[in-house]
Design an enzyme around this catalytic site. Structure first.
Site, PDB file in Angstrom:
ATOM      1  N   HIS A   5     -87.965  27.637 -30.876  1.00  0.00           N
ATOM      2  CA  HIS A   5     -88.030  27.325 -29.445  1.00  0.00           C
ATOM      3  C   HIS A   5     -86.824  27.828 -28.664  1.00  0.00           C
ATOM      4  O   HIS A   5     -86.602  27.429 -27.529  1.00  0.00           O
ATOM      5  CB  HIS A   5     -88.198  25.813 -29.237  1.00  0.00           C
ATOM      6  N   CYS A  47     -79.544  44.151 -12.850  1.00  0.00           N
ATOM      7  CA  CYS A  47     -80.669  44.363 -11.930  1.00  0.00           C
ATOM      8  C   CYS A  47     -80.769  43.329 -10.820  1.00  0.00           C
ATOM      9  O   CYS A  47     -81.608  43.467  -9.917  1.00  0.00           O
ATOM     10  CB  CYS A  47     -81.987  44.398 -12.717  1.00  0.00           C
TER      11      CYS A  47
END
Length: 248
Positions: A119, A151
């Protein structure tokens, strides 16, 4: 004194490969008891309202703040004797693998080396757009949702949210380790949440000896070779004492 069946003791003597499939129960013994915060504003929210991608995109700072709160809890906790016993198994067996549903990183802090985190890990983060990973101290201390240096995208915690698939490469490696194991310990988990619950099933199908360690009986209790009720932080160190005797 923990009394264990002879067939388990004999399996320990001959075993080369061990898998520990762990869940929330082992972390609870370190003080990480619940997914939800105990107090403050977080009592107003269900985990499903915060731990999902849409919630993050709709209100990234609120979700980020909640995960910072969760990180603080994790950072204030320490690995318990159960975590340390699992790490110590590596001294006596050729291969010891931890396949965990927990995101707290306590197994690594205890010294385990081969860990598959189904997880994710609350200490890691990545950009939702370009997937660049971030785990710098500056990111972890940020009060607002960080932006990707490459970005400009939002940086999110590297955990599996509701509605998201498990990382299949990690799951596949964990399943293969389970299939090759001589003994598979199921520690602090009900082993009913799929697809993670396939790990002990795969181990059993391949002939592994299944040992459940949990406070209470679970749905898998009737399918294991040995079920031990109690705290993993007490039981695993006792089993480690036995290992030291039989592996001399």
């Amino acid at each position: 004194m923990l009394e264990l069946p002879e067939n388990f003791i004999q399996r320990l003597k001959t075993a080369d490969s061990i898998v520990f499939f762990t869940g929330a129960g082992i972390s609870a013994e370190s003080g990480i008891a619940t997914f939800r915060g105990d107090g403050g504003i977080w009592k107003k929210f269900r985990p499903e309202e915060l731990a999902n991608f849409d919630a993050f995109m709709n209100n990234p700072d609120r979700v980020w703040e909640w995960y910072q709160y969760r990180r603080d809890i994790v950072n204030d906790c320490q690995p318990n004797p159960g975590h340390h016993a699992i790490a110590e198994f590596e001294k006596y067996f050729d291969k010891v693998t931890v396949v965990t549903q927990n995101v707290d990183g306590l197994h690594a802090r205890a010294g385990s080396n081969e860990i598959y985190e189904l997880h994710g890990n609350i200490e890691r983060n990545f950009c939702v757009d370009c997937k660049t990973f971030y785990d710098s101290p500056e990111i972890k201390k940020s009060e607002k949702t960080p932006k990707c240096e490459k970005c400009g995208g939002l940086v999110r915690p590297d955990v599996v949210w509701f509605g998201e698939a498990l990382p299949m490469d990690i799951f596949s490696k964990g399943e293969k380790a389970a299939e090759k194991s001589d003994i598979c310990f199921i520690v602090g988990t009900s082993a009913v949440v799929y697809p993670a619950a396939h790990i002990p099933i795969s181990a059993k199908r391949a002939g592994s000896y299944l040992v459940e360690i949990n406070l209470d009986s679970t749905e898998i209790s009737g399918s294991v070779n040995l079920s031990i009720k109690g705290k993993s932080g007490e039981i695993l160190p006792e089993i480690m004492k036995l290992v030291k005797n039989v592996k001399q």
